[in-house]
Scaffold this motif. Structure first.
Motif, PDB file in Angstrom:
ATOM      1  N   LEU A  24       0.824  -1.204   0.000  1.00  0.00           N
ATOM      2  CA  LEU A  24       0.000   0.000   0.000  1.00  0.00           C
ATOM      3  C   LEU A  24       0.858   1.254   0.000  1.00  0.00           C
ATOM      4  N   GLU A  25       1.906   1.235   0.823  1.00  0.00           N
ATOM      5  CA  GLU A  25       2.796   2.397   0.922  1.00  0.00           C
ATOM      6  C   GLU A  25       3.446   2.681  -0.425  1.00  0.00           C
ATOM      7  N   THR A  26       3.874   1.623  -1.093  1.00  0.00           N
ATOM      8  CA  THR A  26       4.513   1.781  -2.399  1.00  0.00           C
ATOM      9  C   THR A  26       3.540   2.375  -3.422  1.00  0.00           C
ATOM     10  N   ARG A  27       2.297   1.888  -3.398  1.00  0.00           N
ATOM     11  CA  ARG A  27       1.311   2.369  -4.353  1.00  0.00           C
ATOM     12  C   ARG A  27       0.968   3.839  -4.090  1.00  0.00           C
ATOM     13  N   VAL A  28       0.843   4.210  -2.803  1.00  0.00           N
ATOM     14  CA  VAL A  28       0.542   5.593  -2.447  1.00  0.00           C
ATOM     15  C   VAL A  28       1.680   6.510  -2.886  1.00  0.00           C
ATOM     16  N   ASN A  29       2.917   6.101  -2.587  1.00  0.00           N
ATOM     17  CA  ASN A  29       4.072   6.923  -2.970  1.00  0.00           C
ATOM     18  C   ASN A  29       4.153   7.092  -4.485  1.00  0.00           C
ATOM     19  N   SER A  30       3.810   6.017  -5.194  1.00  0.00           N
ATOM     20  CA  SER A  30       3.841   6.091  -6.653  1.00  0.00           C
ATOM     21  C   SER A  30       2.827   7.118  -7.153  1.00  0.00           C
ATOM     22  N   LYS A  31       1.645   7.148  -6.534  1.00  0.00           N
ATOM     23  CA  LYS A  31       0.623   8.108  -6.925  1.00  0.00           C
ATOM     24  C   LYS A  31       1.083   9.535  -6.622  1.00  0.00           C
ATOM     25  N   LEU A  32       1.716   9.719  -5.459  1.00  0.00           N
ATOM     26  CA  LEU A  32       2.195  11.046  -5.099  1.00  0.00           C
ATOM     27  C   LEU A  32       3.280  11.527  -6.055  1.00  0.00           C
ATOM     28  N   GLU A  33       4.190  10.627  -6.405  1.00  0.00           N
ATOM     29  CA  GLU A  33       5.267  10.992  -7.314  1.00  0.00           C
ATOM     30  C   GLU A  33       4.713  11.338  -8.703  1.00  0.00           C
ATOM     31  N   GLU A  34       3.667  10.625  -9.100  1.00  0.00           N
ATOM     32  CA  GLU A  34       3.068  10.884 -10.403  1.00  0.00           C
ATOM     33  C   GLU A  34       2.376  12.247 -10.420  1.00  0.00           C
ATOM     34  N   GLU A  65      -7.821   4.923  -2.265  1.00  0.00           N
ATOM     35  CA  GLU A  65      -7.733   4.539  -3.665  1.00  0.00           C
ATOM     36  C   GLU A  65      -6.772   3.369  -3.848  1.00  0.00           C
ATOM     37  N   ALA A  66      -5.664   3.413  -3.135  1.00  0.00           N
ATOM     38  CA  ALA A  66      -4.658   2.351  -3.243  1.00  0.00           C
ATOM     39  C   ALA A  66      -5.227   1.014  -2.770  1.00  0.00           C
ATOM     40  N   MET A  67      -6.002   1.049  -1.675  1.00  0.00           N
ATOM     41  CA  MET A  67      -6.641  -0.180  -1.183  1.00  0.00           C
ATOM     42  C   MET A  67      -7.549  -0.778  -2.254  1.00  0.00           C
ATOM     43  N   GLN A  68      -8.424   0.070  -2.809  1.00  0.00           N
ATOM     44  CA  GLN A  68      -9.401  -0.397  -3.794  1.00  0.00           C
ATOM     45  C   GLN A  68      -8.703  -0.958  -5.020  1.00  0.00           C
ATOM     46  N   GLU A  69      -7.694  -0.231  -5.507  1.00  0.00           N
ATOM     47  CA  GLU A  69      -6.975  -0.684  -6.695  1.00  0.00           C
ATOM     48  C   GLU A  69      -6.246  -1.992  -6.440  1.00  0.00           C
ATOM     49  N   SER A  70      -5.645  -2.117  -5.252  1.00  0.00           N
ATOM     50  CA  SER A  70      -4.895  -3.336  -4.921  1.00  0.00           C
ATOM     51  C   SER A  70      -5.818  -4.536  -4.849  1.00  0.00           C
ATOM     52  N   VAL A  71      -6.968  -4.358  -4.191  1.00  0.00           N
ATOM     53  CA  VAL A  71      -7.924  -5.463  -4.061  1.00  0.00           C
ATOM     54  C   VAL A  71      -8.489  -5.828  -5.434  1.00  0.00           C
ATOM     55  N   ASN A  96     -10.218  -7.407   8.676  1.00  0.00           N
ATOM     56  CA  ASN A  96      -9.717  -6.617   9.817  1.00  0.00           C
ATOM     57  C   ASN A  96     -10.357  -5.226   9.785  1.00  0.00           C
ATOM     58  N   GLU A  97     -11.600  -5.187  10.298  1.00  0.00           N
ATOM     59  CA  GLU A  97     -12.373  -3.945  10.249  1.00  0.00           C
ATOM     60  C   GLU A  97     -11.750  -2.845  11.119  1.00  0.00           C
ATOM     61  N   ASP A  98     -10.879  -3.225  12.050  1.00  0.00           N
ATOM     62  CA  ASP A  98     -10.225  -2.220  12.901  1.00  0.00           C
ATOM     63  C   ASP A  98      -8.901  -1.751  12.296  1.00  0.00           C
ATOM     64  N   TRP A  99      -8.800  -1.863  10.971  1.00  0.00           N
ATOM     65  CA  TRP A  99      -7.559  -1.509  10.281  1.00  0.00           C
ATOM     66  C   TRP A  99      -7.159  -0.068  10.572  1.00  0.00           C
ATOM     67  N   LYS A 100      -5.833   0.121  10.713  1.00  0.00           N
ATOM     68  CA  LYS A 100      -5.273   1.468  10.844  1.00  0.00           C
ATOM     69  C   LYS A 100      -4.034   1.527   9.969  1.00  0.00           C
ATOM     70  N   GLU A 101      -3.657   2.742   9.626  1.00  0.00           N
ATOM     71  CA  GLU A 101      -2.528   2.921   8.721  1.00  0.00           C
ATOM     72  C   GLU A 101      -1.291   2.237   9.286  1.00  0.00           C
ATOM     73  N   GLY A 102      -0.624   1.496   8.419  1.00  0.00           N
ATOM     74  CA  GLY A 102       0.535   0.720   8.831  1.00  0.00           C
ATOM     75  C   GLY A 102       0.228  -0.759   8.952  1.00  0.00           C
ATOM     76  N   ASP A 103      -1.095  -1.124   8.973  1.00  0.00           N
ATOM     77  CA  ASP A 103      -1.487  -2.531   9.037  1.00  0.00           C
ATOM     78  C   ASP A 103      -1.655  -3.092   7.631  1.00  0.00           C
ATOM     79  N   ASP A 104      -1.543  -4.428   7.541  1.00  0.00           N
ATOM     80  CA  ASP A 104      -1.928  -5.094   6.302  1.00  0.00           C
ATOM     81  C   ASP A 104      -3.449  -5.008   6.156  1.00  0.00           C
ATOM     82  N   VAL A 105      -3.934  -5.087   4.909  1.00  0.00           N
ATOM     83  CA  VAL A 105      -5.367  -5.137   4.644  1.00  0.00           C
ATOM     84  C   VAL A 105      -5.744  -6.575   4.290  1.00  0.00           C
ATOM     85  N   VAL A 106      -6.711  -7.112   5.023  1.00  0.00           N
ATOM     86  CA  VAL A 106      -7.137  -8.497   4.792  1.00  0.00           C
ATOM     87  C   VAL A 106      -8.599  -8.484   4.309  1.00  0.00           C
ATOM     88  N   ILE A 107      -8.801  -9.063   3.140  1.00  0.00           N
ATOM     89  CA  ILE A 107     -10.117  -9.064   2.495  1.00  0.00           C
ATOM     90  C   ILE A 107     -10.566 -10.513   2.260  1.00  0.00           C
TER      91      ILE A 107
END
Length: 442
Positions: A24-34, A65-71, A96-107
């Protein structure tokens, strides 16, 4: 990113998708750089806003956006790799409905996949095609019906007016003793039973004779379009000038011209062509049912329960409305499919999946010209609104699919019929009708 199968039961599949925090971090950074070269912010030149500030300002939105795109990418990648085709939209939930930034996303992703459809030996299918040649009696019957529809009226000597007769009269209508606009006429021809006048009027003219004068007392309906008359009692003073009985038109060249033909022979030719077309359409429907019955018998595969349930619900709901046409505001959840509805749903789903697969395998296509012709045919059912109907279909994908689906099915049926062994059987019109009536009973 990890995808783990957690359930494989019949056609049902469930997977757990893990998108790591690093992904997620990589995808977000890529969007920011773009986006960085185009970002303007107070105190910084365009394209020079520090990444840390951009991340603070836009990071949270981009994380979503990164979460949605990744899933979405993980789901599509899995479907591409596995070859699974979900019967309906997959059910996707966050574990993991109690997700917070820095956690993995489990779907979790759950769906029923479409089954493998077995091949069909088309040449083993044997079909019977009924054929009917229009008989002279059929043509004469059709001519008689046209003559009756084009009926004339002849004076009924000394007779009383009956339902279906034409009464020619002068009348003056009054409300509160005063004549009203549109309530009077001379030599007005009224066919009793036509419903042309307000309720109760025509019935009171049953039995009148030529030369008779009669006052007809009626009450205008409460919802009558003229507000000054709605709900009010009225008296129509009528003078009966003639009573006529219906007489069928003569079957001759004049009748033919009324229906757009040059002469009687040309009209007979048109009727013959129309009957041939009607008989061919009915015979095709009978043969199509025979084909579908055979396919239902010889082909077997698992059916997605969700599709069967949805189809059974729709059947039950449609039949409920047909049986209760005047009821509105009901609770759809209380309409439970019966065992008969479920069996019919299984057949429809099975044959629908089978024909779709056969059509796809054999590159059966519905052309744009065929779609346009079908839409135009349906549009004629709405006189004066053809253009609006056409535009509605063009702009509505679901409506287009409703037009395309029966065209596609018929083309697949035609494809199979061409490959099958078809024998012709000449029958009478009555025998064809019996075969068609049998379709409605099943």
């Amino acid at each position: 990113m990890q995808i783990t199968e957690t359930l494989s039961e019949g056609l049902k599949r469930e997977y757990q998708i893990t998108v790591t925090a690093d992904d997620l971090e990589t995808r977000v950074n890529s969007k920011l750089e773009e986006a960085q070269p185009e970002v303007e912010m107070k105190g910084f030149r365009k394209g020079k806003v520090p990444m840390a500030l951009l991340k603070k300002q836009f990071g949270q939105r981009l994380m979503g956006e990164a979460m949605q795109e990744s899933v979405d990418a993980a789901m599509q990648g899995h479907l591409d790799e596995s070859g699974d085709r979900p019967a309906m939209q997959p059910d996707v939930k966050m574990v993991n409905e109690d997700w917070k930034e820095g956690d993995d996303v489990v779907i979790s992703m759950t769906y029923e996949k479409l089954p493998e459809i077995p091949d069909v030996d088309y040449k083993a299918i044997k079909l019977e095609k009924l054929t009917v040649a229009p008989a002279d009696a059929d043509i004469d019957e059709a001519l008689g019906n046209l003559a009756e529809n084009a009926q004339n009226f002849a004076t009924k000597k000394g007779g009383k007016a009956a339902d279906g007769d034409q009464v020619v009269m002068d009348f003056v209508g009054k409300v509160d003793g005063e004549a009203f606009d549109g309530g009077s006429a001379e030599d007005f021809p009224l066919v009793l039973g036509s419903g042309q006048f307000i309720p109760g009027f025509e019935e009171k003219l049953i039995g009148v004779k030529k030369g008779e004068e009669i006052d007809v007392e009626v009450t205008f309906p409460e919802d009558y379009q003229a507000e000054n008359l709605a709900g009010k009692p009225a008296i129509f003073s009528c003078t009966i000038k003639d009573v006529k009985k219906p007489v069928p038109a003569e079957i001759d060249d004049e009748l033919a011209k009324k229906f757009g033909a040059e002469d009687l022979d040309a009209l007979k030719g048109q009727i013959t062509d129309r009957l041939k077309s009607e008989y061919a359409g009915a015979a095709r429907a009978v043969m199509k049912r025979g084909l579908l019955d055979q396919l239902d018998d010889v082909v077997s595969f698992d059916l997605p329960p969700s599709l069967v349930q949805a189809e059974a619900d729709q059947i039950a709901h449609q039949l409920w409305h047909e049986e209760n046409p005047d009821v509105e505001g009901h609770d759809h959840d209380k309409i439970e499919p019966t065992e008969e509805h479920n069996k019919l749903a299984e057949r429809r789903v099975k044959l629908g999946l089978l024909l779709a697969e056969l059509g796809q395998k054999n590159d059966v296509q519905v052309t744009d010209a065929e779609m346009t012709q079908a839409i135009m045919t349906q549009a004629r059912q709405y006189p004066g609104q053809e253009r609006a109907f056409f535009e509605f279909i063009q702009q509505n994908q679901q409506a287009q699919q409703q037009v395309r689906a029966p065209l596609f099915e018929d083309k697949v049926v035609d494809f199979i019929t061409e490959m099958a062994e078809v024998t012709e059987k000449e029958v009478s019109k009555d025998e064809l009708k019996e075969a068609v009536d049998a379709l409605d009973e099943e």
